[in-house]
Design a protein around this motif. Structure first.
Motif, short mmCIF file in Angstrom:
data_model
loop_
_atom_site.label_atom_id
_atom_site.label_comp_id
_atom_site.label_asym_id
_atom_site.label_seq_id
_atom_site.Cartn_x
_atom_site.Cartn_y
_atom_site.Cartn_z
N SER A 1 4.87 18.75 14.61
CA SER A 1 5.56 17.74 13.79
C SER A 1 6.64 18.40 12.94
CB SER A 1 4.56 17.02 12.87
OG SER A 1 3.60 16.33 13.63
N PHE A 2 6.30 19.53 12.34
CA PHE A 2 7.29 20.26 11.55
C PHE A 2 8.47 20.70 12.42
CE2 PHE A 2 4.83 21.96 7.60
CZ PHE A 2 4.67 20.66 7.17
N ALA A 3 8.16 21.15 13.64
CA ALA A 3 9.22 21.63 14.54
C ALA A 3 10.14 20.50 14.96
CB ALA A 3 8.60 22.30 15.76
N VAL A 4 9.59 19.30 15.17
CA VAL A 4 10.42 18.13 15.50
C VAL A 4 11.40 17.86 14.36
CG1 VAL A 4 10.35 15.61 15.72
CG2 VAL A 4 8.82 17.01 17.10
N GLU A 5 10.90 17.85 13.14
CA GLU A 5 11.77 17.59 12.00
C GLU A 5 12.80 18.70 11.83
OE1 GLU A 5 11.46 16.59 7.24
OE2 GLU A 5 9.63 16.56 8.44
N SER A 6 12.40 19.93 12.11
CA SER A 6 13.34 21.05 12.01
C SER A 6 14.49 20.87 12.99
CB SER A 6 12.61 22.38 12.30
OG SER A 6 11.60 22.62 11.36
N TYR A 7 14.18 20.41 14.21
CA TYR A 7 15.23 20.18 15.20
C TYR A 7 16.19 19.07 14.75
CZ TYR A 7 14.64 23.20 19.26
OH TYR A 7 14.66 24.28 20.10
N GLN A 8 15.64 18.04 14.13
CA GLN A 8 16.50 16.96 13.64
C GLN A 8 17.47 17.47 12.56
OE1 GLN A 8 13.14 14.45 12.70
NE2 GLN A 8 13.73 12.97 14.26
N SER A 9 16.94 18.26 11.63
CA SER A 9 17.80 18.84 10.59
C SER A 9 18.84 19.77 11.21
CB SER A 9 16.94 19.64 9.60
OG SER A 9 16.09 18.81 8.88
N LEU A 10 18.39 20.58 12.17
CA LEU A 10 19.30 21.55 12.79
C LEU A 10 20.41 20.85 13.57
CD1 LEU A 10 19.70 24.60 13.15
CD2 LEU A 10 18.35 24.44 15.25
N TYR A 11 20.09 19.74 14.21
CA TYR A 11 21.11 18.96 14.93
C TYR A 11 22.19 18.49 13.96
CZ TYR A 11 23.33 14.99 17.23
OH TYR A 11 24.26 14.11 17.74
N LEU A 12 21.76 17.96 12.82
CA LEU A 12 22.72 17.47 11.81
C LEU A 12 23.55 18.61 11.23
CD1 LEU A 12 20.32 14.96 10.04
CD2 LEU A 12 22.32 14.35 11.42
N LYS A 13 22.90 19.73 10.97
CA LYS A 13 23.62 20.88 10.40
C LYS A 13 24.64 21.44 11.40
CE LYS A 13 22.93 25.58 8.64
NZ LYS A 13 23.70 25.49 7.40
N THR A 14 24.29 21.40 12.69
CA THR A 14 25.16 21.98 13.72
C THR A 14 26.38 21.10 13.98
OG1 THR A 14 23.21 22.99 14.74
CG2 THR A 14 25.21 22.85 16.09
N TYR A 15 26.19 19.80 14.08
CA TYR A 15 27.28 18.92 14.49
C TYR A 15 27.94 18.16 13.33
CZ TYR A 15 25.96 19.89 19.28
OH TYR A 15 25.71 20.53 20.48
N TYR A 16 27.24 18.03 12.22
CA TYR A 16 27.79 17.30 11.06
C TYR A 16 27.48 18.11 9.80
CZ TYR A 16 27.76 13.62 14.57
OH TYR A 16 27.94 12.88 15.72
N GLN B 1 8.63 14.16 1.15
CA GLN B 1 9.20 15.49 1.21
C GLN B 1 10.72 15.38 1.26
OE1 GLN B 1 10.27 16.81 4.87
NE2 GLN B 1 8.33 16.40 5.90
N ARG B 2 11.38 16.39 0.73
CA ARG B 2 12.82 16.39 0.64
C ARG B 2 13.49 16.40 2.01
NH1 ARG B 2 13.82 14.59 -4.34
NH2 ARG B 2 12.49 15.63 -5.82
N GLY B 3 12.84 17.06 3.00
CA GLY B 3 13.46 17.19 4.32
C GLY B 3 13.80 15.85 4.94
#
Length: 980
Positions: free
Chosen positions: A684-699, A485-487
């Motif tokens: 599992s989807f929510a864990v990956e969403s948090y990882q993406s959101l962390y990157l979007k928020t700080y980087y 998956q792209r995520g």
């Protein structure tokens, strides 16, 4: 007596399903026959099952053809013979070699040639003669071939209508008009089962041929075991006891890693689960999955483990998944129950560019004889087949276009030609059309897989079985799902870019700390999630806003209730209402309150369905899970499913549940279960969403570049470029002295890559950055042309997109120069020159490009303008009376806005009318959403990318404003000055 029977798995040739084939044979008193589909054994195992059930002796085989010409028919004497036939075909498929004109000599299989064959007949080789060829035997000395002659009566169809269907199938396959298909490319109109006694009558003068045929068939016995047998690899270590001890060791070590040494609750749960895993003999399945994870982590690959298997604490301890089942109180019965015959699903996601290496490891680790990708079987259901039928009928394109235009369905209804096409389509629609590859299923077999199928070699380059997941399950195989998956690609690339651009190393797996980060949770609540896996779509961003979602558990629920079944049943709206007012929830029944208090009386997860079936309907855990699977279309039989539905209602009545309440409970169960996620899957989807959101928020810059370089997500490329600018990046057009193939960054400068330039050949996408890296930056246009040996057409594309602006010359001047340099016959080359001779320079008038011209170049070559916005291109200066930021001030009022189109979604109302939801950007770059009801909307409101004038009423739904559109029109943009 039938040695050459075809089912519809003889793709675009045979017409009968396996079930119908056997029924037709039984109706004529036939008690044994050979299934010989063309160049495949897809249907053999199904054929054996159906024949055994109905009392017919099944024999497996394959008809071998080359370029539509029959070479020979292979017939298996036994299971071993079927393997030999499958391996013969597999070898030629995998090696991409033509089938030989003469068959090999196989110990456990026979071959039958058509009677016209002139070669030497080896042991086990026969000649098949049709009854209409018998006259050619008259006057011939048959001594040499008498024992080799067998009766050949091919079977392709059952009646005249099916013969006509066969003709359509052949025409579609050959892409030829019905009237032009050569007779040799289709079957004869006699290729069907004959009436009882008719075949014997036709061969009565040559009864020895029938004896030979009968003797051959009598020697064949498909000695596959009866009943369902587990065919997956039985052990990981080679010994079941060693498997048990290894799994225990790994689980206990993992428990300490995950929970610490002294967590009694975790220890008990792991031990309880291990006992069930041992009892159900699933140790090897867990260990092979662990081995795959071990390899990929050793390679530095990032994975997400999901599916029902993620409900298991053992899986969490083995690092198959990062979802903590104890923290989330996951329901173990959803994962495994005492009567479950198949192991749980483990869906392992990898980045799109790493998955194939993981699959390759599985093939090498477990052996190519024992490993294959799972296939799929597409049918003719796609309405594009209407176009194919029209073509072979010889209809003009304009008429076919009219038949495939959904808006003209009312006009077509009474058209005789259209009725004929639809009649053919209705017969054809469920028939197999072509074999393909499953999204991610891999089989690891105890025996060589060729006992059960021949193998194909699709473009992917890995051996693939010739049947799908449903047949695999019936035969006895459980798949390992290795998906991409792209995520995950976004996350992997962003972490790498942060390390390169900011010299920081991140541990992206510290998800529990992300969940407690107030800044992340505030961003989650605001719906500012573009680019983030699973939470970026308009519907999901709306849901996050309506729920004011600011924590992991609410996000887990949101990840499931966004599914179609929940929304369509009205339960998503109920969930949002109850979420905001938990004290006012009205539960249908005390059992519903007891089991669904966590989700405010709404079934959100698959586990909830099971709980309600058990506690409200009085079912046991096994039947409840089978019923849930049945509602997802995965029932073993319709009769069994119907029995369990009745059991639910009878059980509820026996427990004294009110009938009206039971009806509503069942409505909610049945409307929801087919679309729901397991709680572990959502987690599992929510864990990956948090990882993406962390990157979007700080980087945010690195993250959006990663999204672009992994080919985006839900939206088009232009929106992610917009988000990249919002993140603070200065986005530059492609440049031959700065750009790579993909988007690259240095500090806050982001250069678009060559990959996104329409029409630019892949050769130059890679060559330009490589040449610059080896020999330094390009000096001027002539230097660029010499070092790349690029042609005129490709050079013009680069000039028009602005990639040679480093020269300081305008595009028009560069176009003049490039035509001067390359318009001759000779091309510049990059051979070393003894003397550097400068080109003559001519004085030209100023050739300047306007910003409007540049924007049109970018629209053509990038699909969006970068130097100007779509608002800048509008003829009108009007930008609306309201912006998205202030919509809440105008609730209930009619407003006029101008919005740039982002995306749309079509839905059907209960009356089967169409309505639409739109998403737009205002001139400030902020999102707003629209609703287009059928009564206020033309048959199709949107007219592609651009800006629209929108008139409508502002409404609010749980704090999320949107516009109910009454009038809607696309705005004109300034004309391309070059075209004037």
């Amino acid at each position: 007596m039938y040695l050459n029977v075809h089912s519809h798995y003889s793709l675009r040739y045979g017409t009968m399903s396996i079930e119908k084939l056997v029924d037709e044979a039984m109706a004529r008193g036939i008690n044994q026959m050979v299934l010989t589909d063309i160049n495949n054994s897809t249907g053999v195992m199904e054929f054996i099952r159906v024949c055994r059930k109905k009392g017919v002796k099944p024999i497996g085989g394959i008809e071998f053809r080359k370029e539509n010409k029959l070479l020979y028919i292979g017939i298996a004497r036994s299971k071993e013979g079927m393997r030999q036939l499958n391996e013969f075909l597999t070898y030629h498929n995998l090696e991409k070699k033509d089938l030989p004109d003469e068959a090999p000599e196989l110990v456990d299989a026979y071959f039958i040639y058509p009677y016209i064959f002139k070669g030497d007949l080896k042991r086990g080789h026969f000649l098949g003669i049709r009854y209409d060829q018998l006259h050619t035997l008259f006057g011939i000395d048959l001594k040499e071939i008498k024992s080799k002659l067998v009766a050949l009566q091919p079977v392709v169809f059952s009646e005249r209508i099916e013969y006509r269907l066969h003709e359509y199938l052949r025409s579609i396959d050959l892409n030829a008009l019905l009237t032009t298909v050569d007779p040799a490319d289709k079957c004869r109109d006699t290729d069907q089962f004959l009436k009882p006694g008719e075949l014997e009558e036709k061969f009565s003068k040559y009864s020895f041929i029938l004896d030979n045929t009968r003797n051959l068939m009598n020697l064949c016995e498909m000695d596959y075991p009866e009943g369902k047998v587990k065919l997956n690899r039985k052990t990981f270590t080679g010994n079941k006891q060693d498997d048990k001890e290894l799994l225990t060791k790994l689980a206990m070590e993992g428990m300490v890693y995950r929970y610490g040494k002294y967590n009694k609750k975790a220890l008990k749960k792991v031990k309880d689960e291990l006992k069930v895993i041992y009892d159900l003999d699933f140790c090897a399945y867990f260990l092979i999955t662990w081995d795959i994870i071990r390899y990929s982590m050793g390679q530095g690959y990032y994975h997400v483990g999901r599916g029902s298997g993620a409900n298991s604490t053992v899986a969490y301890c083995l690092r198959i998944t990062d979802v903590d089942p104890i923290e989330l109180d996951l329901y173990f019965e959803r994962f495994l129950n005492a009567q479950r015959t198949s192991p749980p699903d483990f869906d392992i996601d990898y980045s799109w560019d790493q998955r194939e290496d993981v699959q390759d490891y599985i093939f090498k680790r477990y052996g190519r004889q024992h490993t294959a990708l799972l296939g799929t079987m597409s049918t003719f259901k796609d309405r594009s087949i209407i176009r194919e039928i029209g073509k072979v009928m010889g209809l003009p394109k304009s008429e076919i276009d009219g038949f495939t235009d959904q808006t003209k369905s009312a006009l077509n209804r009474d058209n005789a030609t259209f009725k004929k096409i639809m009649a053919i389509y209705s017969i054809m629609s469920d028939m197999p059309n072509q074999r393909s590859i499953h999204a991610g299923g891999v089989l690891v077999s105890e025996e060589p897989i060729t006992y059960y199928t021949a193998l194909d070699l699709p473009p992917k380059g890995m051996a693939t079985v010739q049947w799908d997941m449903y047949e695999a399950e019936k035969i006895g195989y459980d798949k390992y799902d290795i998906l991409s998956q792209r995520g995950i690609g976004h996350i992997k690339e962003a972490v790498k870019l942060i390390e390169e651009n900011q010299k920081q190393r991140l541990d992206i797996h510290q998800v529990k700390s992300f969940m407690k980060d107030q800044k992340l949770n505030d961003q989650l609540k605001s719906g500012d999630t573009i680019g983030c896996f699973y939470i970026e779509s308009p519907a999901m961003r709306q849901l996050l806003t309506k729920l004011k979602c600011d924590n992991y558990l609410t996000l887990v629920a949101a990840s499931s209730i966004i599914r179609p079944g929940v929304a369509q049943s009205g339960m998503m709206k109920t969930y949002i209402q109850n979420y905001h007012k938990p004290d006012s929830v009205k539960y249908l029944h005390p059992v519903m309150e007891e089991q669904l208090k966590e989700t405010y009386g709404v079934m959100v997860y698959q586990e909830d369905v099971i709980k309600i079936c058990i506690h409200y309907g009085g079912m046991d855990g096994t039947d409840a899970d089978i019923l849930r699977r049945g509602m997802s279309g995965k029932y073993r039989s319709r009769a069994e499913f119907d029995r369990l539905v009745e059991k639910f209602h009878l059980g509820a009545a026996a427990l004294g549940r009110p009938e009206e309440v039971t009806k509503e409970v069942w409505r909610q169960v049945s409307s929801f279960a087919g679309y729901s996620f397991s709680k572990a899957h959502s987690a599992s989807f929510a864990v990956e969403s948090y990882q993406s959101l962390y990157l979007k928020t700080y980087y945010p810059i690195e993250f959006m570049v990663a999204v672009l370089n992994n080919y985006g997500g839900f939206y088009g490329r232009s929106l992610y470029v917009h988000e990249l600018r919002k993140a603070g990046a200065t986005v530059q057009l492609p440049c031959v002295n700065h750009s790579s193939s993909a988007v690259s960054i240095s500090g806050t400068d982001a250069y678009l890559g060559f990959i996104g330039v329409n029409g630019l050949e892949s050769k130059y996408i890679e060559l330009i950055p490589q040449e610059r890296k080896v020999n330094g930056e390009f000096i001027d246009l002539e230097d660029f042309l010499k070092r790349t040996t690029i042609g005129l057409e490709q050079a013009v594309i680069l000039i028009r997109v602005g990639a040679l602006r480093f020269t300081g010359k305008s595009k028009k001047a560069l176009l003049w120069d490039v035509h001067t340099l390359l318009s001759g016959k000779s091309k510049p080359n990059n051979n070393a020159e003894l003397f550097i001779i400068e080109a003559k320079n001519y004085t030209l008038p100023d050739l300047l490009n306007t910003s409007l011209e540049n924007a049109y170049h970018e629209l053509e070559l990038l699909d969006f303008p970068l130097s100007l916005s779509m608002f800048d291109l509008l003829i009108t200066k009007y930008r609306g009376d309201v912006t998205a930021k202030h919509l809440t001030k105008y609730l209930g009022k009619v407003v006029k806005m101008v919005g740039q189109y982002v995306c749309e979604k079509t839905v059907h109302t209960k009356n089967n009318k169409k309505m639409w939801f739109g998403t737009f950007l205002d001139q400030d770059g902020n999102f707003f959403d629209t609703t287009h009801f059928p009564n206020n909307t033309p048959s199709y409101p949107f007219r592609g990318a651009g800006c629209y004038l929108i008139l409508g009423k502002v409404v609010d739904d749980f704090g999320f404003p949107s516009i109910e559109v009454s009038k809607f029109a696309k705005l004109e943009i300034a004309k391309n000055p070059v075209m004037d």
